[in-house]
Write a protein that holds these residues in place. Sequence first.
Motif, PDB file in Angstrom:
ATOM      1  N   SER A   1      17.795   9.911   4.456  1.00 65.23           N
ATOM      2  CA  SER A   1      17.469  11.163   4.261  1.00 65.23           C
ATOM      3  C   SER A   1      16.061  11.261   3.431  1.00 65.23           C
ATOM      4  N   TYR A   2      15.498  10.004   2.763  1.00 67.92           N
ATOM      5  CA  TYR A   2      14.144  10.566   2.488  1.00 67.92           C
ATOM      6  C   TYR A   2      13.213  10.600   3.249  1.00 67.92           C
ATOM      7  N   ARG A   3      13.762   9.963   5.145  1.00 67.38           N
ATOM      8  CA  ARG A   3      12.389  10.601   5.996  1.00 67.38           C
ATOM      9  C   ARG A   3      12.163  12.043   5.582  1.00 67.38           C
ATOM     10  N   GLY A   4      13.085  12.250   5.313  1.00 65.71           N
ATOM     11  CA  GLY A   4      12.056  14.484   5.489  1.00 65.71           C
ATOM     12  C   GLY A   4      11.077  14.371   3.723  1.00 65.71           C
ATOM     13  N   LEU A   5      10.875  13.163   3.130  1.00 63.25           N
ATOM     14  CA  LEU A   5       9.717  13.863   2.205  1.00 63.25           C
ATOM     15  C   LEU A   5       8.287  13.572   3.301  1.00 63.25           C
ATOM     16  N   THR A   6       7.623  14.518   2.248  1.00 58.85           N
ATOM     17  CA  THR A   6       6.193  14.580   2.534  1.00 58.85           C
ATOM     18  C   THR A   6       5.736  13.505   1.966  1.00 58.85           C
ATOM     19  N   ARG A   7       4.413  13.633   2.612  1.00 57.93           N
ATOM     20  CA  ARG A   7       3.377  12.287   2.851  1.00 57.93           C
ATOM     21  C   ARG A   7       2.886  12.353   0.676  1.00 57.93           C
ATOM     22  N   LYS A   8       2.681  13.663   0.731  1.00 57.09           N
ATOM     23  CA  LYS A   8       2.194  13.413  -0.563  1.00 57.09           C
ATOM     24  C   LYS A   8       2.947  13.507  -1.689  1.00 57.09           C
ATOM     25  N   ASP A   9       4.540  13.641  -1.633  1.00 56.34           N
ATOM     26  CA  ASP A   9       5.582  13.122  -3.071  1.00 56.34           C
ATOM     27  C   ASP A   9       5.140  11.641  -2.850  1.00 56.34           C
ATOM     28  N   SER A  10       5.447  10.903  -1.542  1.00 53.49           N
ATOM     29  CA  SER A  10       5.711   9.328  -1.396  1.00 53.49           C
ATOM     30  C   SER A  10       4.493   9.009  -1.890  1.00 53.49           C
ATOM     31  N   ASP A  11       3.275   9.030  -1.969  1.00 57.69           N
ATOM     32  CA  ASP A  11       2.453   9.130  -2.462  1.00 57.69           C
ATOM     33  C   ASP A  11       1.741   9.250  -4.005  1.00 57.69           C
TER      34      ASP A  11
ATOM     35  N   SER B   1       0.929  -1.100  -0.299  1.00 55.64           N
ATOM     36  CA  SER B   1       0.272   0.454  -0.264  1.00 55.64           C
ATOM     37  C   SER B   1       0.938   1.360   0.199  1.00 55.64           C
ATOM     38  N   SER B   2       0.520   2.656  -0.635  1.00 55.26           N
ATOM     39  CA  SER B   2       0.488   3.667   0.196  1.00 55.26           C
ATOM     40  C   SER B   2       1.528   4.192   1.244  1.00 55.26           C
ATOM     41  N   ALA B   3       0.642   3.473   2.258  1.00 53.72           N
ATOM     42  CA  ALA B   3       1.493   3.638   3.574  1.00 53.72           C
ATOM     43  C   ALA B   3       2.880   2.373   4.110  1.00 53.72           C
ATOM     44  N   ASP B   4       2.603   1.826   2.815  1.00 55.84           N
ATOM     45  CA  ASP B   4       3.992   1.218   3.626  1.00 55.84           C
ATOM     46  C   ASP B   4       4.956   1.290   2.469  1.00 55.84           C
ATOM     47  N   PHE B   5       4.842   1.862   1.504  1.00 56.22           N
ATOM     48  CA  PHE B   5       5.848   2.811   0.755  1.00 56.22           C
ATOM     49  C   PHE B   5       5.852   4.150   1.715  1.00 56.22           C
ATOM     50  N   TYR B   6       5.389   4.735   2.189  1.00 51.08           N
ATOM     51  CA  TYR B   6       5.841   5.790   2.880  1.00 51.08           C
ATOM     52  C   TYR B   6       6.947   5.224   3.970  1.00 51.08           C
ATOM     53  N   LYS B   7       6.793   4.104   4.749  1.00 56.11           N
ATOM     54  CA  LYS B   7       6.917   3.568   5.836  1.00 56.11           C
ATOM     55  C   LYS B   7       8.637   3.233   5.427  1.00 56.11           C
ATOM     56  N   VAL B   8       8.666   2.794   4.404  1.00 56.77           N
ATOM     57  CA  VAL B   8       9.817   2.617   3.593  1.00 56.77           C
ATOM     58  C   VAL B   8      10.529   3.147   3.817  1.00 56.77           C
ATOM     59  N   LEU B   9      10.255   3.963   3.700  1.00 57.33           N
ATOM     60  CA  LEU B   9      11.123   5.954   2.940  1.00 57.33           C
ATOM     61  C   LEU B   9      11.275   6.787   4.199  1.00 57.33           C
ATOM     62  N   HIS B  10      10.650   6.929   5.086  1.00 61.38           N
ATOM     63  CA  HIS B  10      10.564   7.306   6.008  1.00 61.38           C
ATOM     64  C   HIS B  10      10.851   6.644   7.821  1.00 61.38           C
ATOM     65  N   ASP B  11      11.085   5.173   7.509  1.00 61.58           N
ATOM     66  CA  ASP B  11      11.221   4.933   8.613  1.00 61.58           C
ATOM     67  C   ASP B  11      12.262   3.425   8.749  1.00 61.58           C
ATOM     68  N   GLY B  12      12.304   2.997   7.074  1.00 64.05           N
ATOM     69  CA  GLY B  12      13.878   1.696   6.461  1.00 64.05           C
ATOM     70  C   GLY B  12      12.433   0.638   7.139  1.00 64.05           C
TER      71      GLY B  12
ATOM     72  N   ALA C   1      10.030  -2.303   6.183  1.00 64.24           N
ATOM     73  CA  ALA C   1      10.079  -3.158   5.115  1.00 64.24           C
ATOM     74  C   ALA C   1       7.746  -3.915   5.667  1.00 64.24           C
ATOM     75  N   PRO C   2       7.163  -3.850   5.092  1.00 57.82           N
ATOM     76  CA  PRO C   2       6.500  -5.212   5.892  1.00 57.82           C
ATOM     77  C   PRO C   2       6.763  -5.960   6.250  1.00 57.82           C
ATOM     78  N   ASP C   3       7.944  -6.449   5.655  1.00 56.10           N
ATOM     79  CA  ASP C   3       8.521  -7.603   6.090  1.00 56.10           C
ATOM     80  C   ASP C   3       9.512  -8.047   7.058  1.00 56.10           C
ATOM     81  N   HIS C   4      11.085  -7.009   6.853  1.00 56.56           N
ATOM     82  CA  HIS C   4      12.130  -6.765   7.376  1.00 56.56           C
ATOM     83  C   HIS C   4      13.055  -5.154   7.357  1.00 56.56           C
ATOM     84  N   PRO C   5      13.234  -4.732   8.446  1.00 51.11           N
ATOM     85  CA  PRO C   5      14.033  -3.478   8.141  1.00 51.11           C
ATOM     86  C   PRO C   5      15.011  -3.716   6.884  1.00 51.11           C
ATOM     87  N   LEU C   6      15.164  -2.128   6.276  1.00 53.54           N
ATOM     88  CA  LEU C   6      15.984  -2.153   5.126  1.00 53.54           C
ATOM     89  C   LEU C   6      17.767  -2.290   6.173  1.00 53.54           C
ATOM     90  N   TYR C   7      18.631  -1.950   5.082  1.00 51.32           N
ATOM     91  CA  TYR C   7      19.872  -0.892   5.626  1.00 51.32           C
ATOM     92  C   TYR C   7      19.982  -0.035   4.789  1.00 51.32           C
TER      93      TYR C   7
END
Length: 413
Positions: free
Chosen positions: A122-132, A96-107, A109-115
């Motif tokens: 840096s993407y943590r500062g992306l607006t939700r509108k731009d993420s969507d 979902s777009s919420a999953d995608f935003y969580k990846v960009l904002h928190d690193g 993913a639905p099944d694991h943390p990212l490296y």
Amino acid sequence: MAGTLAVLALVVGGAVLSGVLEPAYDLSAVDEQDRALDVQLLARGKYLAQAGDCAACHTSADGAPFAGGVPIPTPFGTIYGTNITPDKDYGIGDWSSADFYKVLHDGIAPDHPLYPAMPYTSYRGLTRKDSDAIFAYLQSVEPAAVPNQKNGVPFPFNIRALMRGWNLLFLTDELPAVSTGDSDEWVRGRYLANVLGHCTECHTPRGLVGQMKLGESLGGGAAEAIHAPDITPSALAARGWTVEGLQRFLAKGIAPQGSAYGGMYDAFHHSTRHLADGDNKAVVRYLTGDMPVAAALLTPAAPADAQIVQAGRHHYQALCAGCHSASGQGKPNVTVALAGNSTVRNPDPHNLLQVVLHGLDQKDFPDNQGRQAMPGFAGALDDAGLADLVNYMRVQFGGQPSDVTASAVAAMR
């Protein structure tokens, strides 16, 4: 009412509404007005994905767009860019777009943390509108059933749960400003450079566990063989960069101060050349500040040892002058100028040594411009001879001291 709901679905970008995953984008299923809104959203998402340089890590040289497979070397092993097409088995088709935003904002993913090779720091500062909008665009590309490659990360760094602790220690909402300004253009440029363009990720030194040393933001990074140079305002000015030169470099990849190479060529090719003129100017405004420092004039340095520089001149005439000219002015569509070149003017000789030793690949630039392949001279001269050559170029064309030693060349071989 139906039109309103359709627009809401488009803006959310395929998100989960009331627990139901919206279908993939199908322009035949909406009326003309809604179709126009959808096209605008996808165009905006594509532009933002380009500005965010997504393709550099998620599109391999011979692979499908965004199907992953790009190796990303790190001190902790090789990490591969993942498949971010809407394929349901290997990509992000079930996100979902919420999953995608969580990846960009928190690193996460639905099944694991990212490296943090994925620059969510840096993407943590992306607006939700731009993420969507980016998510909507990625959901519209052709799905590619390409399995993700297994990362080459050894124990204990392959334990994904460790990244949750790393995030607690180092993930921050604020990235420091490297210049001063308060104009709308400067504020926009800070967002583009610090967040969407994630310049800090390559141009900032890192600590022992891969964290960015944000107190030295944009002060130069050494993650790859070609180092990302210091691009703080004073350092840019000291190497001869002007506002106009930086704008041209981002848009065309080549300027009087030099051409893009190494990882910066990829960033130019996939990202900065696509920036709208206003965004190009905004990035440069942020990098230089609302009151830019004047570019330093080039004056040849006084050599510490004239005999060394004389020996280097002999090597330059034999190996380099045929393409770069005796005066270092270069030749259009063949080689860049060395006189005043930003790499030659860099107090740190690392990249100049890398290029002289190992050469450069041929590259194309807009407006039918190009740079021919340059051979490396690792086999043409011994360490002392290469040090002499580099010292001559640094003194004559870069205004730098003749302080490169044979042992420094040996270490870089």
